[in-house]
Enzyme design. Structure first.
Site, short mmCIF file in Angstrom:
data_model
loop_
_atom_site.label_atom_id
_atom_site.label_comp_id
_atom_site.label_asym_id
_atom_site.label_seq_id
_atom_site.Cartn_x
_atom_site.Cartn_y
_atom_site.Cartn_z
N SER A 272 3.41 -2.79 10.46
CA SER A 272 4.94 -2.37 10.33
C SER A 272 5.83 -3.77 9.85
O SER A 272 6.67 -4.16 10.67
CB SER A 272 5.48 -1.92 11.61
OG SER A 272 4.83 -0.45 11.83
N HIS B 233 -9.33 1.18 5.67
CA HIS B 233 -8.02 1.38 6.28
C HIS B 233 -8.08 2.18 7.54
O HIS B 233 -8.68 2.81 7.73
CB HIS B 233 -7.09 1.69 5.16
CG HIS B 233 -5.55 1.87 5.61
ND1 HIS B 233 -5.07 2.70 6.29
CD2 HIS B 233 -4.42 0.91 5.48
CE1 HIS B 233 -3.73 2.43 6.66
NE2 HIS B 233 -3.32 1.37 5.76
N LYS C 106 -0.07 4.23 -0.43
CA LYS C 106 -0.64 5.59 0.25
C LYS C 106 -0.48 6.68 -0.58
O LYS C 106 -0.43 6.59 -1.84
CB LYS C 106 -0.18 5.77 1.85
CG LYS C 106 -0.22 4.59 2.50
CD LYS C 106 0.43 4.56 4.01
CE LYS C 106 -0.05 3.30 4.73
NZ LYS C 106 0.58 3.31 6.23
N ASN D 242 0.84 -1.22 0.03
CA ASN D 242 -0.04 -0.12 -0.11
C ASN D 242 0.79 1.29 -0.05
O ASN D 242 1.61 1.27 1.03
CB ASN D 242 -0.97 -0.16 1.31
CG ASN D 242 -1.73 1.27 1.32
OD1 ASN D 242 -2.01 1.97 0.31
ND2 ASN D 242 -2.32 1.38 2.58
N GLY E 79 3.04 -1.25 4.25
CA GLY E 79 3.01 0.31 4.18
C GLY E 79 4.20 0.80 3.41
O GLY E 79 4.86 0.59 2.55
N GLY E 80 4.99 1.36 4.64
CA GLY E 80 6.32 2.11 4.23
C GLY E 80 7.35 1.05 3.64
O GLY E 80 7.94 1.60 2.55
N GLU F 239 -4.80 -4.70 11.26
CA GLU F 239 -3.78 -3.46 11.73
C GLU F 239 -3.68 -3.22 13.04
O GLU F 239 -4.78 -2.27 13.45
CB GLU F 239 -4.17 -2.11 10.69
CG GLU F 239 -4.24 -2.14 9.06
CD GLU F 239 -4.66 -1.01 8.54
OE1 GLU F 239 -3.89 -0.44 8.49
OE2 GLU F 239 -6.09 -0.80 8.71
#
EC number: 5.3.1.1
Length: 249
Positions: free
Chosen positions: A211, A95, A11, A9, A232-233, A165
């Site tokens: 994470s 989300h 974002k 994702n 994510g990141g 999440e």
């Protein structure tokens, strides 16, 4: 045996040009004919069509969000049919950032899930508790309510993936252990079993979205009820993302 599913994702990151570069890096690193697990990426809306043309069927194209109405006077929104026409086969619903930044309720998430399913899209429905809720001892109540209300009125969950999440473990300096993650994944599976039966719950894939990094992916994915990740990141770096994908094999 449930096939693992890993989705990146992105974002609100990456221009169209940057998205094409990252998508090309991911597909090159995975190589031709990778089938070890299902892999998808969720670029920004602006890049969906171009990224889809580049990756073809090698990566599932996922929308980060969609509205629950098919069309109309909803300035700034995008419908499920629009993202499907742009090349998406799946969409993320509920989300944590949509819930906490934009006030999406379980009822709104439920409407989005239903609409996306009606358009033939796979839905990744997210659920998870905040730090305050975790410390208040209401994780079970919160997550169970999100799952029950998010799936209200749905008869067939074969095209649904749930992503857990733990909001309290994202950007707080606190880390969820694989055992803590597994505990909530089992709770989600048992909740789905109560709603749809043991067989359907056994087929349901539940991703982890707290994470995930190359350093912890293997341990997380080894848990019996963790069926991949919503990344994510780490998905913004091709090498890290592909390392996570390969940890799922």
């Amino acid at each position: 045996m449930r096939k693992k599913i890993v989705v990146g994702n992105w974002k609100m990151n990456k221009t169209v040009t940057e998205s094409l570069v990252l998508a090309a890096e991911v597909t090159a690193a995975l190589g031709e004919g990778f089938t070890g697990c299902d892999v998808g990426i969720a670029p920004p809306f602006t890049a969906l069509y171009e990224v889809g043309k580049l990756t073809g069927s090698r990566l599932a194209l996922v929308a980060q969000n969609c509205h629950f109405e098919p069309d109309g006077a909803f300035t700034g929104e995008v419908s499920a049919s629009m993202v499907r026409e742009a090349g998406c086969s799946a969409v993320i619903a509920g989300h944590s950032e949509r819930r906490h930044c934009f006030g999406e309720t379980n009822a709104i998430v439920n409407r989005k899930v239903k609409h996306a399913l009606s358009e033939g899209l796979q839905v990744i429905m997210c659920a998870g508790e905040t730090l305050e809720q975790r410390e208040g001892g209401v994780t079970g109540d919160v997550v169970t309510a999100q799952v029950r209300e998010g799936l209200l009125g749905i008869d067939d969950i074969s095209n649904i993936v749930i992503a857990y999440e733990p909001v309290w473990a994202i950007g707080t300096g606190k880390t969820a252990t694989s055992e803590q993650a597994e505990e909530v994944h089992l709770l989600i599976r048992n909740t789905v079993s109560d709603l749809f039966g043991e067989e359907a719950a056994g087929r349901l894939r539940i991703q982890y979205g707290g994470s995930v990094k190359p350093s912890n992916a293997k341990e997380l994915f080894s848990m019996p009820n963790i069926d991949g990740g919503l990344i994510g990141g780490a998905s913004l770096n091709a090498a890290d993302f592909v390392a996570i994908v390969k940890a799922a094999v």
